[in-house]
Design an enzyme around this catalytic site. Structure first.
Site, PDB file in Angstrom:
ATOM      1  N   GLY A  12      12.560 -64.149 105.483  1.00 31.46           N
ATOM      2  CA  GLY A  12      11.170 -63.753 105.264  1.00 31.46           C
ATOM      3  C   GLY A  12      10.142 -64.843 105.452  1.00 31.46           C
ATOM      4  O   GLY A  12       9.042 -64.742 104.912  1.00 31.46           O
ATOM      5  N   ASN A  14       8.487 -65.459 108.154  1.00 27.62           N
ATOM      6  CA  ASN A  14       7.368 -64.851 108.886  1.00 27.62           C
ATOM      7  C   ASN A  14       6.547 -63.947 107.975  1.00 27.62           C
ATOM      8  O   ASN A  14       5.317 -63.914 108.066  1.00 27.62           O
ATOM      9  CB  ASN A  14       7.882 -64.089 110.103  1.00 27.62           C
ATOM     10  CG  ASN A  14       8.125 -65.007 111.289  1.00 27.62           C
ATOM     11  OD1 ASN A  14       7.193 -65.434 111.946  1.00 27.62           O
ATOM     12  ND2 ASN A  14       9.368 -65.340 111.528  1.00 27.62           N
ATOM     13  N   LEU A  91      16.525 -56.603 111.848  1.00 29.61           N
ATOM     14  CA  LEU A  91      17.682 -56.595 112.753  1.00 29.61           C
ATOM     15  C   LEU A  91      18.233 -55.209 113.030  1.00 29.61           C
ATOM     16  O   LEU A  91      19.299 -55.063 113.603  1.00 29.61           O
ATOM     17  CB  LEU A  91      18.785 -57.493 112.170  1.00 29.61           C
ATOM     18  CG  LEU A  91      18.410 -58.977 112.107  1.00 29.61           C
ATOM     19  CD1 LEU A  91      19.550 -59.785 111.501  1.00 29.61           C
ATOM     20  CD2 LEU A  91      18.039 -59.499 113.492  1.00 29.61           C
ATOM     21  N   ASN A 108       6.450 -57.095 117.228  1.00 27.21           N
ATOM     22  CA  ASN A 108       7.664 -57.859 116.927  1.00 27.21           C
ATOM     23  C   ASN A 108       7.427 -59.319 117.278  1.00 27.21           C
ATOM     24  O   ASN A 108       6.717 -59.630 118.244  1.00 27.21           O
ATOM     25  CB  ASN A 108       8.840 -57.317 117.750  1.00 27.21           C
ATOM     26  CG  ASN A 108      10.138 -58.074 117.480  1.00 27.21           C
ATOM     27  OD1 ASN A 108      10.537 -58.244 116.332  1.00 27.21           O
ATOM     28  ND2 ASN A 108      10.780 -58.540 118.540  1.00 27.21           N
ATOM     29  N   HIS A 110       9.387 -62.604 118.546  1.00 26.31           N
ATOM     30  CA  HIS A 110      10.666 -63.003 119.145  1.00 26.31           C
ATOM     31  C   HIS A 110      10.631 -64.511 119.385  1.00 26.31           C
ATOM     32  O   HIS A 110       9.629 -65.022 119.908  1.00 26.31           O
ATOM     33  CB  HIS A 110      10.912 -62.245 120.451  1.00 26.31           C
ATOM     34  CG  HIS A 110      12.232 -62.574 121.066  1.00 26.31           C
ATOM     35  ND1 HIS A 110      13.420 -62.060 120.594  1.00 26.31           N
ATOM     36  CD2 HIS A 110      12.555 -63.410 122.079  1.00 26.31           C
ATOM     37  CE1 HIS A 110      14.424 -62.557 121.307  1.00 26.31           C
ATOM     38  NE2 HIS A 110      13.921 -63.381 122.216  1.00 26.31           N
ATOM     39  N   ASP A 151      12.906 -55.868 123.263  1.00 24.52           N
ATOM     40  CA  ASP A 151      12.020 -56.996 123.605  1.00 24.52           C
ATOM     41  C   ASP A 151      11.301 -56.781 124.940  1.00 24.52           C
ATOM     42  O   ASP A 151      11.011 -57.737 125.670  1.00 24.52           O
ATOM     43  CB  ASP A 151      12.819 -58.319 123.663  1.00 24.52           C
ATOM     44  CG  ASP A 151      13.539 -58.609 122.358  1.00 24.52           C
ATOM     45  OD1 ASP A 151      14.640 -59.165 122.403  1.00 24.52           O
ATOM     46  OD2 ASP A 151      12.988 -58.249 121.298  1.00 24.52           O
TER      47      ASP A 151
HETATM   48  C1  GRF Z   1      12.756 -65.510 113.180  1.00 30.33           C
HETATM   49  O1  GRF Z   1      13.358 -66.571 113.880  1.00 30.33           O
HETATM   50  C2  GRF Z   1      12.164 -64.543 114.157  1.00 30.33           C
HETATM   51  O2  GRF Z   1      11.751 -65.117 115.357  1.00 30.33           O
HETATM   52  C3  GRF Z   1      13.298 -63.626 114.442  1.00 30.33           C
HETATM   53  O3  GRF Z   1      14.048 -63.531 113.248  1.00 30.33           O
HETATM   54  C4  GRF Z   1      13.788 -64.668 112.448  1.00 30.33           C
HETATM   55  C5  GRF Z   1      13.256 -64.157 111.140  1.00 30.33           C
HETATM   56  O4  GRF Z   1      13.126 -65.203 110.276  1.00 30.33           O
HETATM   57  N1  GRF Z   1      12.791 -62.326 114.857  1.00 30.33           N
HETATM   58  P1  GRF Z   1      12.408 -64.908 108.862  1.00 30.33           P
HETATM   59  O5  GRF Z   1      13.190 -63.816 108.178  1.00 30.33           O
HETATM   60  O6  GRF Z   1      11.004 -64.474 109.160  1.00 30.33           O
HETATM   61  O7  GRF Z   1      12.464 -66.231 108.162  1.00 30.33           O
END
Ligand code: GRF
Length: 208
Positions: A12, A14, A91, A108, A110, A151
């Site tokens: 989490g 992000n 995921l 999203n 990526h 993607d």
């Molecule tokens: C990040 O590296 C993002 O790019 C990818 O999954 C990871 C998520 O990390 N989609 P977090 O759960 O946000 O720490």
């Protein structure tokens, strides 16, 4: 005020970047209505609880079949009148019914410069392992709209990050998160909330 649903599966960071950006005014015009995870152990859910946002667990295995899970996810978004769905390390494949209901309203993050190192099987550390194996000098992150491919949706923002000779996948992942992901994901949300993002077929234009 744009109502966000942030979908998560892992740590989490992000999600945390989005929450921090809202708190410091770097995102205006949007708020987190709910955080949804497929993984009960996702620390992202703990971050949501600490922030005071709804932390909703919708795990496929808790449903009698995949269709029932898909319907539950769609209903959760519709019932909350979500305006923008943000995949932040989610995921699970987003069901086509959700994609159709939220056309150009799912984004999203990526961890590469799409179209490099993306598509099926390219997630998490695998992305950075492939980038290092290919010997690229620059990688980075991409925020894109989600369509029914993997993607493949229209690109909104990208940010390059230098690859260093002694990088490991873990070091490169962390640098891309810090220097790119945590910057462009909040920025994309703020731009969308301000009505500055326009999709024209495969192209995205952003009002300056
Ligand atoms: C990040 O590296 C993002 O790019 C990818 O999954 C990871 C998520 O990390 N989609 P977090 O759960 O946000 O720490």
């Amino acid at each position: 005020m744009l109502k966000l649903a942030v979908l998560v599966s892992g740590g989490g960071t992000n999600l945390q970047a989005i929450m921090d950006a809202i708190d410091k005014g770097a995102i205006t015009g949007a708020r987190i209505q709910t955080v949804i995870s497929n993984n009960a152990d996702a620390y992202a859910l703990e971050r949501a609880r600490k922030y005071g946002a709804e932390a909703l667990l919708l795990a496929p295995r808790d449903f009698e079949n995949r269709e029932a899970f898909h319907q539950a996810l769609l209903n959760a978004l519709l019932e909350r009148q979500i305006d923008l769905v943000v995949l932040a390390g989610y995921l699970v494949v987003v069901p086509p019914a959700v994609i159709r209901a939220f056309e150009n309203r799912i984004i999203n993050i990526h961890p590469s410069l799409i179209p490099s190192f993306c598509g099926t099987g390219c997630y998490g550390l695998h992305v950075h392992e492939k980038a290092l194996a290919r010997g690229v000098k620059v990688s980075g992150a991409t925020v894109h709209f989600v369509d029914e491919g993997t993607d493949t949706g229209p690109i909104i923002l990208q940010k390059p990050v230098a690859v260093k000779d002694d990088d490991t996948p873990e070091i490169l992942q962390r640098r891309i998160m810090e220097e790119a992901e945590w910057v462009i994901l909040p920025k994309a949300i703020d731009l969308i909330a301000a009505g500055k993002v326009h999709v024209n077929g495969r192209k995205v234009t952003i009002d300056q």
